[in-house]
Design a protein around this motif. Structure first.
Motif, PDB file in Angstrom:
ATOM      1  N   ALA A  91      36.650  25.314  43.224  1.00  0.00           N
ATOM      2  CA  ALA A  91      35.349  25.212  42.558  1.00  0.00           C
ATOM      3  C   ALA A  91      34.502  26.465  42.772  1.00  0.00           C
ATOM      4  O   ALA A  91      34.002  27.067  41.811  1.00  0.00           O
ATOM      5  N   ALA A  92      34.325  26.871  44.027  1.00  0.00           N
ATOM      6  CA  ALA A  92      33.539  28.071  44.299  1.00  0.00           C
ATOM      7  C   ALA A  92      34.229  29.304  43.737  1.00  0.00           C
ATOM      8  O   ALA A  92      33.575  30.215  43.202  1.00  0.00           O
ATOM      9  N   GLY A  93      35.554  29.330  43.831  1.00  0.00           N
ATOM     10  CA  GLY A  93      36.295  30.454  43.268  1.00  0.00           C
ATOM     11  C   GLY A  93      36.173  30.533  41.770  1.00  0.00           C
ATOM     12  O   GLY A  93      36.182  31.626  41.193  1.00  0.00           O
ATOM     13  N   GLY A  94      36.058  29.376  41.100  1.00  0.00           N
ATOM     14  CA  GLY A  94      35.905  29.390  39.649  1.00  0.00           C
ATOM     15  C   GLY A  94      34.639  30.091  39.207  1.00  0.00           C
ATOM     16  O   GLY A  94      34.652  30.931  38.303  1.00  0.00           O
ATOM     17  N   LEU A  95      33.526  29.780  39.861  1.00  0.00           N
ATOM     18  CA  LEU A  95      32.258  30.410  39.497  1.00  0.00           C
ATOM     19  C   LEU A  95      32.217  31.886  39.868  1.00  0.00           C
ATOM     20  O   LEU A  95      31.778  32.727  39.085  1.00  0.00           O
ATOM     21  N   SER A  96      32.659  32.205  41.082  1.00  0.00           N
ATOM     22  CA  SER A  96      32.590  33.605  41.514  1.00  0.00           C
ATOM     23  C   SER A  96      33.532  34.486  40.714  1.00  0.00           C
ATOM     24  O   SER A  96      33.209  35.636  40.400  1.00  0.00           O
ATOM     25  N   TYR A  97      34.695  33.954  40.347  1.00  0.00           N
ATOM     26  CA  TYR A  97      35.627  34.763  39.556  1.00  0.00           C
ATOM     27  C   TYR A  97      35.100  34.939  38.129  1.00  0.00           C
ATOM     28  O   TYR A  97      35.286  36.000  37.515  1.00  0.00           O
ATOM     29  N   TYR A  98      34.448  33.920  37.598  1.00  0.00           N
ATOM     30  CA  TYR A  98      33.850  34.025  36.269  1.00  0.00           C
ATOM     31  C   TYR A  98      32.710  35.038  36.240  1.00  0.00           C
ATOM     32  O   TYR A  98      32.622  35.877  35.330  1.00  0.00           O
ATOM     33  N   LEU A  99      31.851  34.992  37.239  1.00  0.00           N
ATOM     34  CA  LEU A  99      30.674  35.859  37.246  1.00  0.00           C
ATOM     35  C   LEU A  99      31.019  37.306  37.573  1.00  0.00           C
ATOM     36  O   LEU A  99      30.495  38.235  36.946  1.00  0.00           O
ATOM     37  N   PHE A 100      31.889  37.509  38.561  1.00  0.00           N
ATOM     38  CA  PHE A 100      32.135  38.861  39.057  1.00  0.00           C
ATOM     39  C   PHE A 100      33.617  39.239  39.123  1.00  0.00           C
ATOM     40  O   PHE A 100      33.998  40.353  38.771  1.00  0.00           O
ATOM     41  N   GLY A 101      34.427  38.314  39.621  1.00  0.00           N
ATOM     42  CA  GLY A 101      35.790  38.648  39.983  1.00  0.00           C
ATOM     43  C   GLY A 101      36.616  39.216  38.850  1.00  0.00           C
ATOM     44  O   GLY A 101      37.276  40.254  38.999  1.00  0.00           O
ATOM     45  N   TYR A 102      36.600  38.538  37.707  1.00  0.00           N
ATOM     46  CA  TYR A 102      37.427  39.021  36.593  1.00  0.00           C
ATOM     47  C   TYR A 102      36.990  40.409  36.139  1.00  0.00           C
ATOM     48  O   TYR A 102      37.822  41.260  35.827  1.00  0.00           O
ATOM     49  N   ALA A 103      35.686  40.635  36.127  1.00  0.00           N
ATOM     50  CA  ALA A 103      35.182  41.956  35.706  1.00  0.00           C
ATOM     51  C   ALA A 103      35.632  43.039  36.672  1.00  0.00           C
ATOM     52  O   ALA A 103      36.038  44.131  36.252  1.00  0.00           O
ATOM     53  N   PHE A 104      35.565  42.776  37.970  1.00  0.00           N
ATOM     54  CA  PHE A 104      36.014  43.759  38.961  1.00  0.00           C
ATOM     55  C   PHE A 104      37.515  44.030  38.839  1.00  0.00           C
ATOM     56  O   PHE A 104      37.983  45.132  39.093  1.00  0.00           O
ATOM     57  N   ALA A 105      38.278  42.994  38.462  1.00  0.00           N
ATOM     58  CA  ALA A 105      39.735  43.137  38.412  1.00  0.00           C
ATOM     59  C   ALA A 105      40.217  43.770  37.113  1.00  0.00           C
ATOM     60  O   ALA A 105      41.041  44.692  37.124  1.00  0.00           O
ATOM     61  N   PHE A 106      39.712  43.295  35.969  1.00  0.00           N
ATOM     62  CA  PHE A 106      40.282  43.699  34.682  1.00  0.00           C
ATOM     63  C   PHE A 106      39.227  44.179  33.683  1.00  0.00           C
ATOM     64  O   PHE A 106      39.475  44.175  32.475  1.00  0.00           O
ATOM     65  N   GLY A 107      38.080  44.595  34.176  1.00  0.00           N
ATOM     66  CA  GLY A 107      37.003  45.034  33.292  1.00  0.00           C
ATOM     67  C   GLY A 107      37.200  46.429  32.759  1.00  0.00           C
ATOM     68  O   GLY A 107      36.488  47.372  33.125  1.00  0.00           O
TER      69      GLY A 107
END
Length: 503
Positions: A91-107
């Motif tokens: 749950a916490a990973g879902g929000l943090s990855y949506y807000l920041f994580g994906y952008a840091f990884a594949f932005g």
């Protein structure tokens, strides 16, 4: 025709000769052909996205496997706590990855260190990535967080889980995945600029022995080290005391669920399936590589399980199902890096060595009084590192060129005649992951420790977190090593008068 999937009226006119309305006929034929080509393109996107979504569901199902494995590996008095942390990771990973994580990884477009687009999935999807890709990568991110939770089980405050899980999935893990999986990353084998690959090869970590397993394992290592061992794990003389988990059945169930999910983890990392390699005929393509990857995954895990079974029998004299399950998972963690680029026979070697790596690291952990209830750091960190090295030794030239096309002279495995450059890149990956995770997660755990937000009190640890933090026990059970003063229940012997004997 320059492109076999397109045509123009001018291409067809010479073939129609001087027939009446030849221009109109040519235009009509090309329009119909273009419509068919569009439908085929759409079908390809649909098939590939469905394949990726199915793989994402399999990887997410591994969270259930982690939950069962963790629950069975801890004492009954901490079952609700460890189950809740597994839900929290997702749950916490879902929000943090949506807000920041994906952008840091594949932005992309970005620099080699960190991505800088798609925060909150803004301006998404793109021609190169759809929502299925985000979901798949999120499932990987929370897997890394789940690994860490096992290392610090049975003694960690709930707020610490919230903080570390969000930080790991929203920042630490995405940076590593950017380095090795993004087209803009500085060290990946799939880098867009193939003329600037690390050692002419780039790091081959196909499904994440380093990116996922080492990151989670090293993070857990620091968390458990800073917290210290559980109460009673080592006696006053420093001798190791086993604090056994309460349910082997849950451990076996969790292991099988993880095994099932690994078929999304490794084969799914191709991301697409409808692709022809054009090397061995129409029967051979990426679908064949997907199948081969599932086979290498199976063989490595199976070999590691059997090696652990007999190895531990020789060392301690028991046939222990818990050890076998951990060995199985160690084999999977190791093969994850090179699963797509090695021969099936090499996967057997990978699993055999992984079993002994896990056994060796567990022995070392006892020597240095390191306590990891699920052997997560040893399993994912140690076996993951071996898997990264294994790829540098056994990667096959033809498979490397299929999975990472565009550079025919790309280095491959040392033992397969490909030189040392790929192995050098793999060693760099191990070192930078250890350095990055240490530089980020160790200070976080240390700060939580200094603020008294990391470890629970000794009284709560003895009583169990289910009773002290979560409102009651998961179920009535008595841990054999539990000497707390809380009311406990044990099964009593039935006497002939039908009244149970008091325990």
């Amino acid at each position: 025709m320059a492109d076999p999937f397109t045509c123009t009226a001018s291409d067809l006119l010479p073939l129609l000769g001087g027939a009446p309305n030849a221009t109109a006929a040519a235009s009509y034929i090309c329009d119909r052909f273009g419509s068919i080509s569009t439908r085929l393109t759409e079908a390809t996107y649909a098939i590939d996205n469905t394949y990726l979504l199915f793989s994402a569901y399999l990887v997410f199902a591994m969270q259930l496997g982690f939950a069962m494995l963790c629950a069975g590996s801890v004492r009954a008095k901490n079952t609700m706590n460890i189950m809740l942390t597994n839900v929290l990771d997702a749950a916490a990973g879902g929000l943090s990855y949506y807000l920041f994580g994906y952008a840091f990884a594949f932005g992309a477009p970005s620099n080699g260190f960190i991505g800088k687009h798609f925060f909150g999935l803004k301006e998404f999807p793109t021609p190169s990535a759809d929502y299925s890709f985000f979901l798949y990568q999120w499932a990987f991110a929370i897997a890394a967080a789940g690994i860490t939770s096992g290392s610090i089980a049975e003694r960690t405050q709930f707020v610490a889980y919230l903080i570390y899980s969000s930080f790991l999935t929203g920042f630490v893990y995405p940076i590593v995945s950017h380095w090795f999986w993004s087209g803009d990353g500085w060290a990946g084998a799939a880098k867009t600029n193939i003329g600037n690959l690390l050692f002419g090869s780039g790091v081959i970590d196909f499904a994440g022995s380093g990116v996922v397993h080492m990151v989670g394992g090293i993070a857990g290592l620091w968390g458990a080290f800073i917290e210290g061992p559980r109460m009673g794990r080592f006696d006053r003389t420093g001798r190791s005391v086993a604090l056994r988990g309460h349910s082997s059945s849950l451990v076996v169930l969790g292991s099988f669920l993880l095994w099932f999910g690994w078929y999304g983890f490794n084969p799914g990392s191709f991301l697409t399936i409808l692709k022809s390699y054009g090397t061995k005929g129409s029967y051979y393509g990426q679908w064949s590589a997907v199948g081969r990857t599932a086979v290498t995954t199976t063989l490595a895990g199976s070999t590691a399980a059997l090696t652990t079974l007999f190895g531990k029998r020789l060392l301690v004299g028991h046939w222990n199902v818990i050890d076998v399950c951990n060995g199985l998972l160690g084999g999977f963690a190791a093969i994850t890096s090179g699963c797509s680029v090695v021969e099936p026979w090499a996967a057997i070697i990978c699993g055999f060595v992984a079993a002994w790596v896990l056994i060796g690291f567990n022995k070392l952990a006892e020597k240095v009084k390191y306590d990891d209830p699920l052997e997560a750091a040893q399993l994912h960190g140690g076996c993951g590192a071996w898997g990264v090295l294994f790829t540098g030794l056994f990667a096959t030239k033809s498979y490397v060129n299929e999975v990472y096309p565009g550079k025919p002279d790309r280095p491959y495995g040392l033992f397969m005649g490909g030189g040392v450059m790929l192995l050098a890149a793999q060693i760099v990956q191990i070192l930078v992951i250890i350095g990055w995770v240490t530089a980020t997660m160790a200070p976080l755990f240390l700060a939580l420790h200094k603020l008294k937000l990391l470890r629970i009190s000794s009284e709560n640890e003895m009583a169990g977190m289910d009773m002290t933090s979560h409102g009651g026990m998961a179920y009535i059970y008595h841990d054999e090593d539990d000497n707390s003063s809380l009311p406990q229940f044990k099964m009593g012997k039935i006497e002939s008068n039908g009244v149970p004997e008091r325990a």
